[in-house]
Design an enzyme around this catalytic site. Structure first.
Site, PDB file in Angstrom:
ATOM      1  N   CYS A   1      -3.746  -6.127  14.653  1.00  0.00           N
ATOM      2  CA  CYS A   1      -4.707  -5.127  14.152  1.00  0.00           C
ATOM      3  C   CYS A   1      -5.468  -5.563  12.900  1.00  0.00           C
ATOM      4  O   CYS A   1      -6.595  -5.130  12.687  1.00  0.00           O
ATOM      5  CB  CYS A   1      -4.048  -3.774  13.945  1.00  0.00           C
ATOM      6  SG  CYS A   1      -2.755  -3.763  12.694  1.00  0.00           S
TER       7      CYS A   1
ATOM      8  N   CYS B   1      -3.962  -2.985  17.972  1.00  0.00           N
ATOM      9  CA  CYS B   1      -2.886  -3.972  17.871  1.00  0.00           C
ATOM     10  C   CYS B   1      -2.791  -4.855  19.110  1.00  0.00           C
ATOM     11  O   CYS B   1      -1.779  -5.540  19.310  1.00  0.00           O
ATOM     12  CB  CYS B   1      -1.558  -3.268  17.612  1.00  0.00           C
ATOM     13  SG  CYS B   1      -1.619  -2.187  16.166  1.00  0.00           S
TER      14      CYS B   1
ATOM     15  N   LYS C   1       8.836   2.570  15.869  1.00  0.00           N
ATOM     16  CA  LYS C   1       7.674   2.744  15.005  1.00  0.00           C
ATOM     17  C   LYS C   1       6.859   3.919  15.516  1.00  0.00           C
ATOM     18  O   LYS C   1       6.357   3.901  16.638  1.00  0.00           O
ATOM     19  CB  LYS C   1       6.835   1.462  15.013  1.00  0.00           C
ATOM     20  CG  LYS C   1       5.587   1.582  14.152  1.00  0.00           C
ATOM     21  CD  LYS C   1       4.890   0.252  13.997  1.00  0.00           C
ATOM     22  CE  LYS C   1       3.588   0.408  13.240  1.00  0.00           C
ATOM     23  NZ  LYS C   1       2.896  -0.856  13.052  1.00  0.00           N
TER      24      LYS C   1
ATOM     25  N   LYS D   1      10.525   3.058  11.222  1.00  0.00           N
ATOM     26  CA  LYS D   1       9.335   3.205  10.388  1.00  0.00           C
ATOM     27  C   LYS D   1       8.512   4.383  10.840  1.00  0.00           C
ATOM     28  O   LYS D   1       8.290   4.512  12.044  1.00  0.00           O
ATOM     29  CB  LYS D   1       8.532   1.912  10.544  1.00  0.00           C
ATOM     30  CG  LYS D   1       7.217   1.869   9.838  1.00  0.00           C
ATOM     31  CD  LYS D   1       6.509   0.598  10.180  1.00  0.00           C
ATOM     32  CE  LYS D   1       5.133   0.678   9.567  1.00  0.00           C
ATOM     33  NZ  LYS D   1       4.276  -0.375  10.013  1.00  0.00           N
TER      34      LYS D   1
HETATM   35  C1  PBG Z   1       0.468  -3.349  11.674  1.00  0.00           C
HETATM   36  C2  PBG Z   1       1.266  -2.619  10.652  1.00  0.00           C
HETATM   37  C3  PBG Z   1       1.019  -1.376  10.058  1.00  0.00           C
HETATM   38  C4  PBG Z   1       1.996  -1.187   9.095  1.00  0.00           C
HETATM   39  C5  PBG Z   1       2.839  -2.293   9.149  1.00  0.00           C
HETATM   40  N1  PBG Z   1       2.387  -3.148  10.127  1.00  0.00           N
HETATM   41  C6  PBG Z   1      -0.098  -0.429  10.256  1.00  0.00           C
HETATM   42  C7  PBG Z   1      -0.237   0.336  11.494  1.00  0.00           C
HETATM   43  O1  PBG Z   1       0.566   0.247  12.439  1.00  0.00           O
HETATM   44  O2  PBG Z   1      -1.247   1.030  11.569  1.00  0.00           O
HETATM   45  C8  PBG Z   1       2.107  -0.021   8.159  1.00  0.00           C
HETATM   46  C9  PBG Z   1       2.798  -0.299   6.866  1.00  0.00           C
HETATM   47  C10 PBG Z   1       2.644   0.750   5.831  1.00  0.00           C
HETATM   48  O3  PBG Z   1       2.052   1.822   6.037  1.00  0.00           O
HETATM   49  O4  PBG Z   1       3.130   0.507   4.716  1.00  0.00           O
HETATM   50  N2  PBG Z   1       0.505  -2.832  12.943  1.00  0.00           N
END
Ligand code: PBG
Length: 324
Positions: A122, A130, A195, A248
């Site tokens: 991404c 992504c 996630k 996450k």
């Molecule tokens: C990439 C990614 C993201 C985050 C970590 N890897 C952004 C998303 O998925 O939009 C977020 C990390 C954060 O908010 O601190 N895909």
């Protein structure tokens, strides 16, 4: 037997008494510090919504890494912000890409520090998704090969751990196979197994310039109300060869951290994401909360929930506060 025979307050009577019966401990050993490396030199661009966080060119990143090492933090998580983006995110797997160069330089200077690289497209795609997009859809299987190439190129440049964050199905397997075929069978995969599709990533997308240009990430990142699905994702990643499981975001998902801890035997990492950091910073700047106390309470809460590892933008602050 109850009160007045039992009195829980007896064990809270002094600082040493509380130390003696404390059940969980946040340690500097638990921390991973995320850093953003950008192409160019002499660049230090503040991320507006994340006070204290910067986009750093490699020359200015190295001193930041030095501080991290000095504080005894075991590892960093590296994100790259490339000069140019395209439809297929080719900057992600460019052998001379921004992350590849940074890993080489960091490992050269600080061979002991664990360098974890975020594996995703991404930040490198012009549409901000992504994966590969066709007719407005993010395609799963054609994306796998690019993720595998990205992870392999990180490993080839010295990454100690690769961390896929894209949420495509089968990416741990694709990455594991690519690493194994090229002799990197000892490189662990720290998978963003669980996630969620979260508004807490807002400030990160400002930092990485990675907001999707159309639509959202709901067809690949998880639906926030789901619990069983989190366990299925974790189970699948373990079967595909994941070594560490990330949950996450962290604060709004502590039940998920606890559930993953309870159901699986792998180390669990909680990602205390950008929006969580931004909220603490904003309230602290208003003078409404005590940043140090709130942060340490949040981070120890994540340990209590079952996290072995905490990825946090507060890592250097927490390391300093732990020394006090
Ligand atoms: C990439 C990614 C993201 C985050 C970590 N890897 C952004 C998303 O998925 O939009 C977020 C990390 C954060 O908010 O601190 N895909």
């Amino acid at each position: 037997m109850y009160y007045p025979t039992t009195r829980p307050r007896r064990l809270r009577s002094s600082a040493n008494m509380r130390r003696l019966v404390r059940e969980h401990h946040l340690r500097v050993d638990d921390l991973i510090y995320p850093l953003f490396v950008t192409a160019g030199s002499q660049i230090k661009t503040p991320v507006q919504s994340m006070p204290g966080v910067y986009n750093l060119s490699l020359d200015l990143l190295l001193p930041e890494v030095e501080k991290t090492v000095q504080l005894g933090i075991p590892g960093i998580l590296l994100f790259g912000i490339p000069e140019t983006k395209d439809q297929v995110g080719s900057g992600a797997y460019d052998p001379n890409g921004v992350v590849q160069q940074a890993v080489r330089a960091i490992k050269d200077k600080y061979p002991e520090l664990l360098v974890v690289t975020d594996v995703c497209l991404c930040e490198y795609t012009d549409h901000g998704h992504c994966g590969i997009v066709r007719d407005g859809t993010v395609l799963n299987d054609p994306t796998l090969e690019l993720l595998a190439r990205t992870a392999l190129s990180h490993a080839q440049n010295g990454a100690d751990i690769v961390a896929p964050s894209d949420m495509m199905d089968g990416r741990v397997q694709a990455i594991r196979e690519a690493l194994d075929e090229s002799g990197y069978e000892e490189t662990p995969v720290m998978s963003y197994s669980v996630k969620y599709c979260s508004a807490f990533y807002g400030p990160f997308r400002e930092a990485a310039g990675s907001a999707p240009q159309f639509g959202d990430r709901k067809t690949y990142q998880m639906d926030p109300p789901n619990v069983r699905e989190a366990l299925r994702e974790a189970e699948q990643d373990i079967a595909e060869g994941a070594d560490i499981l990330i949950v996450k975001p962290a604060m709004a998902y502590m039940d998920i951290i606890a559930a993953v801890r309870k159901n699986f035997l792998l180390p669990v990492a909680a990602y205390n994401v950008s929006g969580e950091y931004a909220m603490v910073k904003a309230a602290a700047q208003m003078g409404w909360i005590d940043e140090q106390k709130i942060t340490m309470e949040m981070l120890s809460g994540l340990k209590r929930a079952g996290a072995d590892i905490i990825i946090t933008y507060h890592a250097p602050d927490a390391a300093r506060w732990l020394q006090e």
